[in-house]
Design a protein around this motif. Structure first.
Motif, PDB file in Angstrom:
ATOM      1  N   PHE A   7      31.694   6.068 -43.532  1.00  0.00           N
ATOM      2  CA  PHE A   7      32.015   6.741 -44.792  1.00  0.00           C
ATOM      3  C   PHE A   7      30.805   7.606 -45.145  1.00  0.00           C
ATOM      4  N   GLY A   9      28.456  10.793 -46.715  1.00  0.00           N
ATOM      5  CA  GLY A   9      28.289  11.563 -47.938  1.00  0.00           C
ATOM      6  C   GLY A   9      26.825  11.662 -48.299  1.00  0.00           C
ATOM      7  N   PHE A  11      26.015  11.037 -51.536  1.00  0.00           N
ATOM      8  CA  PHE A  11      25.946   9.953 -52.524  1.00  0.00           C
ATOM      9  C   PHE A  11      24.821  10.196 -53.529  1.00  0.00           C
ATOM     10  N   ILE A  14      26.075   7.652 -55.763  1.00  0.00           N
ATOM     11  CA  ILE A  14      27.343   6.996 -55.475  1.00  0.00           C
ATOM     12  C   ILE A  14      28.063   6.803 -56.809  1.00  0.00           C
ATOM     13  N   HIS A  18      33.671   6.561 -55.152  1.00  0.00           N
ATOM     14  CA  HIS A  18      33.263   6.138 -53.806  1.00  0.00           C
ATOM     15  C   HIS A  18      33.512   4.642 -53.623  1.00  0.00           C
ATOM     16  N   ILE A  34      28.303   2.954 -44.565  1.00  0.00           N
ATOM     17  CA  ILE A  34      28.138   4.005 -45.569  1.00  0.00           C
ATOM     18  C   ILE A  34      26.945   4.825 -45.086  1.00  0.00           C
ATOM     19  N   ARG A  88      37.366   9.017 -45.437  1.00  0.00           N
ATOM     20  CA  ARG A  88      37.134   9.996 -46.504  1.00  0.00           C
ATOM     21  C   ARG A  88      38.086   9.710 -47.652  1.00  0.00           C
ATOM     22  N   SER A 127      33.202  12.775 -59.879  1.00  0.00           N
ATOM     23  CA  SER A 127      32.503  13.347 -58.730  1.00  0.00           C
ATOM     24  C   SER A 127      31.003  13.210 -58.970  1.00  0.00           C
ATOM     25  N   SER A 128      30.243  13.204 -57.899  1.00  0.00           N
ATOM     26  CA  SER A 128      28.786  13.135 -58.029  1.00  0.00           C
ATOM     27  C   SER A 128      28.251  14.318 -58.809  1.00  0.00           C
TER      28      SER A 128
END
Length: 149
Positions: A7, A9, A11, A14, A18, A34, A88, A127-128
């Motif tokens: 997974f 990203g 992050f 996070i 997520h 991760i 994803r 979202s981040s």
């Protein structure tokens, strides 16, 4: 054969979105890595060490979850980790459009399959980048992340 997924990203940070995807994917795989991608060109709000710590704290009770960092292509990282799948999360059609082409290329060139899980409605708006924007402006983002700073 162990079913292992990555997974990937940044992050930064996070989010509960997520976490939702990862927890819902746990029954599908024997192991989930991760993978925090490191891009020297990108300016992060949180350091690599902080991001790794946030994730490890969020998943410390899950033996099947590992947290690792990598540079370069995600598909290359998958091969190095003997992961057959890229996991994803999709929040909307824009996410799907972006991820579809990458997934097809990874399947064709690197023989790594992508699996998509739709974000749960309760967290699909997170979202981040939204979290970072709230943080930069002194807002309370604690309801959007699995940790407190």
């Amino acid at each position: 054969m162990t079913k292992r997924a990555v997974f990937p990203g940044s992050f930064d940070p996070i989010t509960l979105g997520h976490v939702d995807i990862i927890k819902r994917a746990l029954p599908l795989f024997d192991e989930i890595i991760i993978a925090i991608g490191v891009n020297a060109q990108k300016k992060y709000m949180f350091s690599l060490e902080e991001r790794k710590h946030f994730i490890e704290t969020a998943f410390n009770e899950y033996e099947s979850v590992q947290v690792k960092t990598y540079t370069g292509l995600t598909a290359d990282f998958c091969k190095a980790e003997n992961a057959q799948f890229i996991l994803r999360g999709l929040r909307n059609t824009a996410d799907f459009t972006y991820e579809q082409t990458i997934a097809q290329a990874n399947a064709k060139v690197m023989d790594v399959e992508s699996l998509f899980l739709l974000a749960s409605p309760a967290v699909s708006y997170i979202s981040s980048s939204i979290v970072r924007d709230i943080a930069r402006n002194g807002g309370d983002y604690s309801a959007l992340v699995p940790f407190s700073i």
